[in-house]
Design an enzyme around this catalytic site. Structure first.
Site, PDB file in Angstrom:
ATOM      1  N   HIS A 161      18.595  57.642 100.261  1.00  0.00           N
ATOM      2  CA  HIS A 161      17.516  58.023 100.885  1.00  0.00           C
ATOM      3  C   HIS A 161      17.875  59.240 101.856  1.00  0.00           C
ATOM      4  CE1 HIS A 161      17.353  56.392 104.964  1.00  0.00           C
ATOM      5  NE2 HIS A 161      18.247  55.678 104.410  1.00  0.00           N
ATOM      6  N   CYS A 162      16.739  59.837 102.281  1.00  0.00           N
ATOM      7  CA  CYS A 162      16.933  60.979 103.499  1.00  0.00           C
ATOM      8  C   CYS A 162      15.541  60.707 103.967  1.00  0.00           C
ATOM      9  CB  CYS A 162      16.994  62.317 103.069  1.00  0.00           C
ATOM     10  SG  CYS A 162      16.203  62.958 101.738  1.00  0.00           S
ATOM     11  N   ILE A 163      14.835  61.503 104.635  1.00  0.00           N
ATOM     12  CA  ILE A 163      13.678  61.209 105.176  1.00  0.00           C
ATOM     13  C   ILE A 163      12.557  61.159 104.186  1.00  0.00           C
ATOM     14  CG2 ILE A 163      11.891  62.271 106.949  1.00  0.00           C
ATOM     15  CD1 ILE A 163      14.695  61.258 108.102  1.00  0.00           C
ATOM     16  N   GLY A 209      13.130  61.860 100.592  1.00  0.00           N
ATOM     17  CA  GLY A 209      13.680  61.642  99.515  1.00  0.00           C
ATOM     18  C   GLY A 209      13.626  62.703  98.345  1.00  0.00           C
ATOM     19  N   SER A 255      19.140  63.496  99.619  1.00  0.00           N
ATOM     20  CA  SER A 255      19.412  62.226  98.823  1.00  0.00           C
ATOM     21  C   SER A 255      19.709  62.948  97.416  1.00  0.00           C
ATOM     22  CB  SER A 255      18.190  61.163  98.863  1.00  0.00           C
ATOM     23  OG  SER A 255      16.919  61.879  98.903  1.00  0.00           O
TER      24      SER A 255
END
Length: 184
Positions: free
Chosen positions: A120-122, A124, A128
């Site tokens: 994930h990132c913030i 997605g 990511s």
């Protein structure tokens, strides 16, 4: 690498962006993009109960210590193995230095019995997705175009242009190495 250099090998940033733009999927909180490999957003990442229900064993955070992204090994405890990458979704950030460590983390996790990885990132979509694309290229030996096409069949992603250029550079490096050592 310039767009012209990338085009010599059959693909450039604009080609990749066209593939990404053709994706008809809606952005969802989480999607299984390959068996046992998920991409999602920070809300899912911070919901340990939901991750446990999904059977997640490993969490790769591409926004480690960034605003809005809580998480480290202490947060996840002994239930999940955590790896954090302090990436910024920007036109200047060099994410390529994390391609191999991220690919190794994903690969090792997926080789484990019952291993499931949540990347994930913030949102997605960019950081990511870029790391999953690098994994597909490095460990699954997919050409970048095929990796992008594989991903957009399962999730609405859109890595920024800087990250796409870094992936094109990775592809060029891999092609050079494989020319001289086909088993790599």
């Amino acid at each position: 690498m310039t767009a012209t250099q990338g085009k010599q090998h059959g693909v450039d940033v604009r080609d990749l962006e066209r593939i990404l733009e053709r994706c008809k999927l809606e952005l969802t909180p989480v999607d299984e993009v390959l068996p046992n490999l998920f991409i999602g957003n920070v809300a899912i990442a911070q919901n340990r109960t939901h991750l446990k229900k999904m059977g997640i064993t490993h969490v790769l955070n591409a926004a480690h210590k960034k605003q809005g992204s809580i998480g480290d090994q202490e947060f996840y405890g002994e239930v999940f193995l955590y790896h954090g990458i302090p990436a910024e979704d920007s036109s200047k950030f060099d994410l390529s230095v994390y391609f191999r460590p991220a690919a190794d983390f994903i690969h090792t996790a997926l080789k484990k019995k019952d291993g499931k990885v949540f990347v994930h990132c913030i949102m997605g979509m960019s950081r990511s997705a870029t790391l999953v694309l690098a994994y597909l290229m490095l460990k699954r030996r997919l050409p970048l175009r095929d990796a992008v096409q594989t991903l957009v069949k399962r999730r609405a992603v859109f890595p920024n242009r800087n990250f796409l250029n870094q992936l094109l550079e990775l592809e060029e490096q891999l092609q050079r190495k494989r020319r001289f050592c086909p088993l790599l």
